[in-house]
Design an enzyme around this catalytic site. Structure first.
Site, PDB file in Angstrom:
ATOM      1  N   HIS A 236      28.531  41.033  39.634  1.00 54.47           N
ATOM      2  CA  HIS A 236      28.845  42.047  40.098  1.00 54.47           C
ATOM      3  C   HIS A 236      27.415  43.541  40.348  1.00 54.47           C
ATOM      4  O   HIS A 236      27.042  43.626  39.097  1.00 54.47           O
ATOM      5  CB  HIS A 236      30.033  43.487  40.271  1.00 54.47           C
ATOM      6  CG  HIS A 236      30.094  43.609  38.599  1.00 54.47           C
ATOM      7  ND1 HIS A 236      30.830  42.635  37.914  1.00 54.47           N
ATOM      8  CD2 HIS A 236      30.000  44.723  38.095  1.00 54.47           C
ATOM      9  CE1 HIS A 236      30.610  43.585  36.625  1.00 54.47           C
ATOM     10  NE2 HIS A 236      30.553  44.922  36.979  1.00 54.47           N
TER      11      HIS A 236
ATOM     12  N   HIS B  44      25.965  47.247  40.509  1.00 55.52           N
ATOM     13  CA  HIS B  44      26.064  48.690  40.648  1.00 55.52           C
ATOM     14  C   HIS B  44      25.889  49.246  41.334  1.00 55.52           C
ATOM     15  O   HIS B  44      23.618  49.144  41.210  1.00 55.52           O
ATOM     16  CB  HIS B  44      26.386  49.099  39.563  1.00 55.52           C
ATOM     17  CG  HIS B  44      27.309  49.149  38.593  1.00 55.52           C
ATOM     18  ND1 HIS B  44      28.200  49.595  38.398  1.00 55.52           N
ATOM     19  CD2 HIS B  44      27.054  47.971  37.345  1.00 55.52           C
ATOM     20  CE1 HIS B  44      29.089  48.909  37.407  1.00 55.52           C
ATOM     21  NE2 HIS B  44      28.423  47.267  36.471  1.00 55.52           N
TER      22      HIS B  44
HETATM   23  P1  AMP Z   1      30.486  45.923  33.482  1.00 54.44           P
HETATM   24  O1  AMP Z   1      30.475  47.019  32.569  1.00 54.44           O
HETATM   25  O2  AMP Z   1      28.876  45.973  34.622  1.00 54.44           O
HETATM   26  O3  AMP Z   1      31.390  44.898  34.545  1.00 54.44           O
HETATM   27  O4  AMP Z   1      31.116  47.003  34.879  1.00 54.44           O
HETATM   28  C1  AMP Z   1      32.622  47.127  35.017  1.00 54.44           C
HETATM   29  C2  AMP Z   1      33.156  48.288  36.411  1.00 54.44           C
HETATM   30  O5  AMP Z   1      34.087  47.707  37.299  1.00 54.44           O
HETATM   31  C3  AMP Z   1      33.025  49.762  35.529  1.00 54.44           C
HETATM   32  O6  AMP Z   1      31.774  50.485  36.409  1.00 54.44           O
HETATM   33  C4  AMP Z   1      34.485  50.015  36.358  1.00 54.44           C
HETATM   34  O7  AMP Z   1      34.887  51.246  35.947  1.00 54.44           O
HETATM   35  C5  AMP Z   1      34.630  49.125  36.927  1.00 54.44           C
HETATM   36  N1  AMP Z   1      35.858  48.304  37.321  1.00 54.44           N
HETATM   37  C6  AMP Z   1      37.319  48.135  36.662  1.00 54.44           C
HETATM   38  N2  AMP Z   1      38.335  47.680  37.139  1.00 54.44           N
HETATM   39  C7  AMP Z   1      38.074  48.327  38.977  1.00 54.44           C
HETATM   40  C8  AMP Z   1      38.661  48.374  40.139  1.00 54.44           C
HETATM   41  N3  AMP Z   1      39.721  47.627  39.798  1.00 54.44           N
HETATM   42  N4  AMP Z   1      38.608  48.936  40.772  1.00 54.44           N
HETATM   43  C9  AMP Z   1      37.202  48.677  40.641  1.00 54.44           C
HETATM   44  N5  AMP Z   1      36.173  49.180  39.804  1.00 54.44           N
HETATM   45  C10 AMP Z   1      36.376  48.799  38.566  1.00 54.44           C
END
Ligand code: AMP
Ligand code: ZN
Length: 137
Positions: free
Chosen positions: A99, A101
């Site tokens: 993903h 950001h």
């Molecule tokens: P990372 O640290 O790059 O793996 O970021 C994962 C991101 O996913 C975090 O910023 C979370 O806030 C986001 N996240 C986790 N669960 C969900 C969800 N169900 N819907 C939207 N965002 C999510």
């Protein structure tokens, strides 16, 4: 991947604020935003991160990031945008589905993403050489 939360969002089994979808990617709001409008772009096909995503899916994610960055800056009236990706646990990756950001930024929002430093003697040349060597392997 049955238990992957982003695969569940792709399949519609978990709710999300979806803002974009095409045949290979979707984009939805991060549930805990840095700033309002913080969006995640993910491939529909499961992988772990940049290290195992297919070149085709990565190309599709990149193009969706480009489109969404323009829409987010315009729609959210941001003053700038950061694009970031965490790959593997020690780089801060929590959700193990690739993903990117997209984070809208605002004048005076006070966020400092990464501390920077200077290189030590020979460190820059050695680091550059290690990367050039790895590219040949
Ligand atoms: P990372 O640290 O790059 O793996 O970021 C994962 C991101 O996913 C975090 O910023 C979370 O806030 C986001 N996240 C986790 N669960 C969900 C969800 N169900 N819907 C939207 N965002 C999510
Ligand atoms: Zn997944």
């Amino acid at each position: 991947m049955p238990d992957c939360i982003f695969c569940k969002i792709v399949r519609g089994e978990l709710p999300s604020y979806k803002v974009y979808e095409d045949d290979k990617t979707i984009a939805f709001l991060d549930i805990r935003p840095v700033n309002a409008g913080h969006t995640l772009v993910v491939p529909k096909t499961h992988a772990n991160n940049i290290f195992d995503i297919s070149p085709e899916d990565w190309a599709a994610v990149s193009e969706t990031v480009r489109k969404l960055t323009i829409a987010i800056e315009k729609g959210i009236a941001a003053d700038g945008v950061n694009i970031a990706m965490n790959n593997r646990e020690h780089a801060g990756q929590v959700v193990h589905h690739p993903h990117v950001h997209i984070i809208p930024r605002f004048k005076g929002d006070g966020l400092k993403l990464m501390p920077q430093r200077t290189y030590k003697e020979r460190e820059a040349e050695e680091s550059a050489q290690k990367i050039r060597d790895a590219l040949k392997q």
